[in-house]
Design a protein around this motif. Structure first.
Motif, mmCIF file in Angstrom:
data_model
loop_
_atom_site.group_PDB
_atom_site.id
_atom_site.type_symbol
_atom_site.label_atom_id
_atom_site.label_comp_id
_atom_site.label_asym_id
_atom_site.label_seq_id
_atom_site.Cartn_x
_atom_site.Cartn_y
_atom_site.Cartn_z
ATOM 1 N N ALA A 17 112.079 123.734 43.267
ATOM 2 C CA ALA A 17 111.181 123.384 42.160
ATOM 3 C C ALA A 17 109.739 123.290 42.642
ATOM 4 N N ILE A 18 109.533 122.741 43.843
ATOM 5 C CA ILE A 18 108.179 122.675 44.403
ATOM 6 C C ILE A 18 107.628 124.086 44.596
ATOM 7 N N LEU A 19 108.445 124.958 45.157
ATOM 8 C CA LEU A 19 108.056 126.354 45.355
ATOM 9 C C LEU A 19 107.751 127.018 44.011
ATOM 10 N N VAL A 146 101.825 121.980 34.185
ATOM 11 C CA VAL A 146 103.149 121.346 34.263
ATOM 12 C C VAL A 146 103.927 121.599 32.975
ATOM 13 N N ASP A 147 103.276 121.422 31.819
ATOM 14 C CA ASP A 147 103.950 121.651 30.535
ATOM 15 C C ASP A 147 104.394 123.110 30.396
ATOM 16 N N GLY A 148 103.535 124.039 30.802
ATOM 17 C CA GLY A 148 103.881 125.463 30.720
ATOM 18 C C GLY A 148 105.061 125.814 31.601
ATOM 19 N N GLY A 154 112.754 125.792 30.509
ATOM 20 C CA GLY A 154 113.638 125.227 29.496
ATOM 21 C C GLY A 154 113.944 123.759 29.725
ATOM 22 N N LEU A 155 113.046 123.054 30.397
ATOM 23 C CA LEU A 155 113.235 121.628 30.652
ATOM 24 C C LEU A 155 112.802 120.846 29.429
ATOM 25 N N PRO A 160 105.886 114.464 32.894
ATOM 26 C CA PRO A 160 105.396 113.266 33.573
ATOM 27 C C PRO A 160 103.911 113.040 33.279
ATOM 28 N N ALA A 161 103.571 111.809 32.993
ATOM 29 C CA ALA A 161 102.160 111.460 32.808
ATOM 30 C C ALA A 161 101.499 111.436 34.176
#
Length: 165
Positions: A17-19, A146-148, A154-155, A160-161
């Motif tokens: 996920a970081i990658l 982050v939202d994109g 599909g999360l 996260p704020a």
């Protein structure tokens, strides 16, 4: 995009996920696809040493960025962005876990690490949050990235704020 993730922390983290989010952020910022980035995940003691050495501040922090070639996102009229070494992002999962639990929208350590990865990428690209207008720009861009990424994966649920200061 050449991105290396090296987990030296002893804590299990979602390296994929970081990658993925680093790659997404760099693509979204139109960074040359042959550019290079290194992400290092360290424990609190190692992060504290870096924090003292480079920022002269006590205690561990969540993320630190060390730019190399000072690459910037290309302007709209540039045909091709320059390529180079972006630099290093250092993440601390112990601090990330604590921040995720304390955030207004509580979230996991891995979700916080994803947010911090984007934050680190933006710092490598010259963004900062010292002044209110800079903070608004950087944190707005961070949230959009982050939202994109979350939408593309599909999360579900709230993103996260921002917990980084």
């Amino acid at each position: 995009m050449s991105i290396d993730v090296n987990n030296e922390s002893g804590t299990e983290v979602d390296e994929q996920a970081i990658l993925d989010i680093a790659r997404y952020a760099l693509a979204r910022m139109r960074i040359h696809p042959l550019s290079e980035l290194s992400v290092i995940v360290v424990d609190a003691d190692a992060m504290e040493q870096l924090h003292i050495q480079w920022m002269d501040l006590p205690g561990p922090t969540d993320v630190m960025s060390f730019p190399m070639d000072e690459l910037r996102p290309p302007s709209k009229d540039e045909d091709e962005p320059p390529q180079g070494l972006l630099g290093d992002i250092v993440l601390c999962p112990e601090v990330a876990e604590k921040q995720g639990k304390e955030a207004p929208t509580q979230h996991s350590m891995d979700e916080e690490l994803q947010l911090l990865t984007v934050h680190g990428v933006l710092h490598l690209l010259g963004y900062d949050h010292e002044e209110p207008d800079e903070k608004a720009e950087m944190f707005g861009l961070q949230a959009a990235i982050v939202d994109g990424w979350r939408a593309e994966k599909g999360l579900t649920g709230p993103s996260p704020a921002p917990t980084v200061s």
